[in-house]
Design an enzyme around this catalytic site. Structure first.
Site, PDB file in Angstrom:
ATOM      1  N   HIS A 155     -19.066  -2.307  15.992  1.00 13.75           N
ATOM      2  CA  HIS A 155     -18.309  -1.353  16.832  1.00 13.75           C
ATOM      3  C   HIS A 155     -18.630  -1.515  18.313  1.00 13.75           C
ATOM      4  CE1 HIS A 155     -17.506   0.922  13.043  1.00 13.75           C
ATOM      5  NE2 HIS A 155     -18.759   0.594  12.776  1.00 13.75           N
ATOM      6  N   SER A 276     -16.163 -16.573  44.832  1.00 14.55           N
ATOM      7  CA  SER A 276     -15.211 -15.929  45.729  1.00 14.55           C
ATOM      8  C   SER A 276     -15.824 -15.889  47.122  1.00 14.55           C
ATOM      9  CB  SER A 276     -14.934 -14.509  45.218  1.00 14.55           C
ATOM     10  OG  SER A 276     -14.513 -13.691  46.280  1.00 14.55           O
ATOM     11  N   LYS A 282     -20.039 -12.839  43.136  1.00 14.99           N
ATOM     12  CA  LYS A 282     -19.318 -13.151  41.892  1.00 14.99           C
ATOM     13  C   LYS A 282     -19.513 -14.590  41.424  1.00 14.99           C
ATOM     14  CE  LYS A 282     -14.918 -11.748  41.903  1.00 14.99           C
ATOM     15  NZ  LYS A 282     -14.647 -11.659  40.488  1.00 14.99           N
ATOM     16  N   GLU A 289     -12.181 -17.957  30.253  1.00 14.58           N
ATOM     17  CA  GLU A 289     -10.953 -17.147  30.332  1.00 14.58           C
ATOM     18  C   GLU A 289      -9.722 -17.977  29.993  1.00 14.58           C
ATOM     19  OE1 GLU A 289     -11.326 -14.080  33.887  1.00 14.58           O
ATOM     20  OE2 GLU A 289     -12.396 -15.916  34.320  1.00 14.58           O
TER      21      GLU A 289
END
Ligand code: ARG
Length: 339
Positions: A155, A276, A282, A289
């Site tokens: 969960h 970035s 970042k 992805e």
């Protein structure tokens, strides 16, 4: 003109551009040549082609493949409906009218499905090798991390402590099932359908066993009507590529979570992440992805072909030409993630 003298006008240019499959069935060229060479050998065995004619045809086909490979021949996409017609015309240009005899006892309907079966068998085998190598990488990661503890979740709540090795080996199992599915797909594709003709076989007594053995198939198909309509093995291939991509997508999703500041479980190398200029803190897991994102394509290809086939009456319908682009793309999309 391919379909002969009944027609007084040539096929409309725009219609040809719309309907030609050459831009993508060029991927079948190697298999189309193999199939034609085997067919010519069989036609010689049953006395339809003389030894000399067979040799001319086989040599002509070899030259065409050679010229394609070294870039001196590229079939014209505005002139041909598909790779089969392009090769046949090129063969006739090379060796004269005898080239036309190659089409004896054969239709493009049984030819294209035989080509695709060989392509699927070969591509599925390539994927099995690539998956095995990928599994080895996961096993190496596991070996190094037997004692690396992490939370195991249910969960998405922390449940019990587990080893990172245990987690990696879960993916090895998933990929093992993908290999089993690929083997199943190979078996499904492993029937020679040459001799099925357009839909009802041939009036000539072809030696189907001979061609089948020549092409490395394990069996000869039984029902011509089914043989030229059957694309189940492509659906199996698409389903398998899609599930394989789904497994890689789940792994990617976990990697994305683990690299975020909130989880902070793993760190990816600089060479595999992007940054970035505006937000220097970042480090983005773009590759994971993209793998997750590309699963959408393979899912779409599978659904698309299911939809194309579901209401087709027997036997061959031109709709079936739509079986190829998604198949090639699923293969390349899955393969590139593994190597
Ligand atoms: N380009 C066609 C395909 O991929 C080849 C078979 C053509 N057959 C026909 N009857 N038009 O399906």
């Amino acid at each position: 003109m391919l379909w002969g003298s009944r027609f007084n006008k040539k096929f409309d240019d725009k219609a040809l551009e719309f309907s030609s499959s050459l831009s993508f069935d060029i991927n079948l060229i190697e298999w189309d040549i193999k199939v034609s060479k085997a067919h010519a050998k069989m036609l010689n065995k049953i006395g339809i082609l003389t030894q000399d004619e067979k040799e001319k045809i086989q040599k002509g086909l070899d030259i065409i493949f050679f010229k394609y490979k070294d870039g001196t021949w590229k079939p014209n996409e505005n002139k041909f409906e598909d790779i089969h017609s392009a090769i046949e015309e090129e063969l006739t240009n090379h060796i004269g009218e005898v080239g036309k005899k190659l089409h004896t006892g054969r239709s493009r309907n049984d030819q294209v499905a035989t080509d695709v079966r060989l392509w699927v068998k070969n591509s599925a085998t390539e994927l099995i090798t690539a998956i095995t190598n990928f599994q080895k990488n996961l096993i190496n990661q596991a070996k190094e991390n037997v004692n690396t503890l992490m939370p195991g979740y249910t969960h998405l709540q922390r449940a019990q402590p587990i080893s990172f090795a245990f987690h990696m080996l879960a993916y090895v199992e998933m990929l093992e099932r993908d290999k089993q599915r690929l083997n199943f797909t190979i078996n499904q594709a492993d029937e020679c359908i040459l001799g099925s003709g357009a839909l009802a076989g041939s009036t000539i007594e072809l030696d189907r066993e001979f061609t089948s053995i020549e092409l490395g198939f394990s069996a000869v198909s039984k029902n011509a009507l089914d043989s030229v309509s059957n694309r189940d093995f492509i659906l199996d291939f698409l389903h398998t590529c899609n599930l394989g991509m789904l497994h890689l997508s789940r792994l990617s999703e976990e990697i994305i979570l683990w690299t975020s500041y909130e989880w902070n479980f793993i760190k990816l190398g600089d060479e595999f992440t992007t940054g970035s200029s505006l937000m220097p803190q970042k480090q983005n897991p773009d590759l994971a992805e993209l793998i997750r994102g590309k699963n959408g394509r393979t899912f779409g290809h599978y659904l698309a072909l299911l939809t194309t086939i579901k209401s087709l009456p027997l036997s061959y319908n031109r709709d079936l030409q739509e079986d190829k682009e998604g198949m090639f793309d699923s293969f390349f999309t899955f393969l590139i993630q593994l190597i």
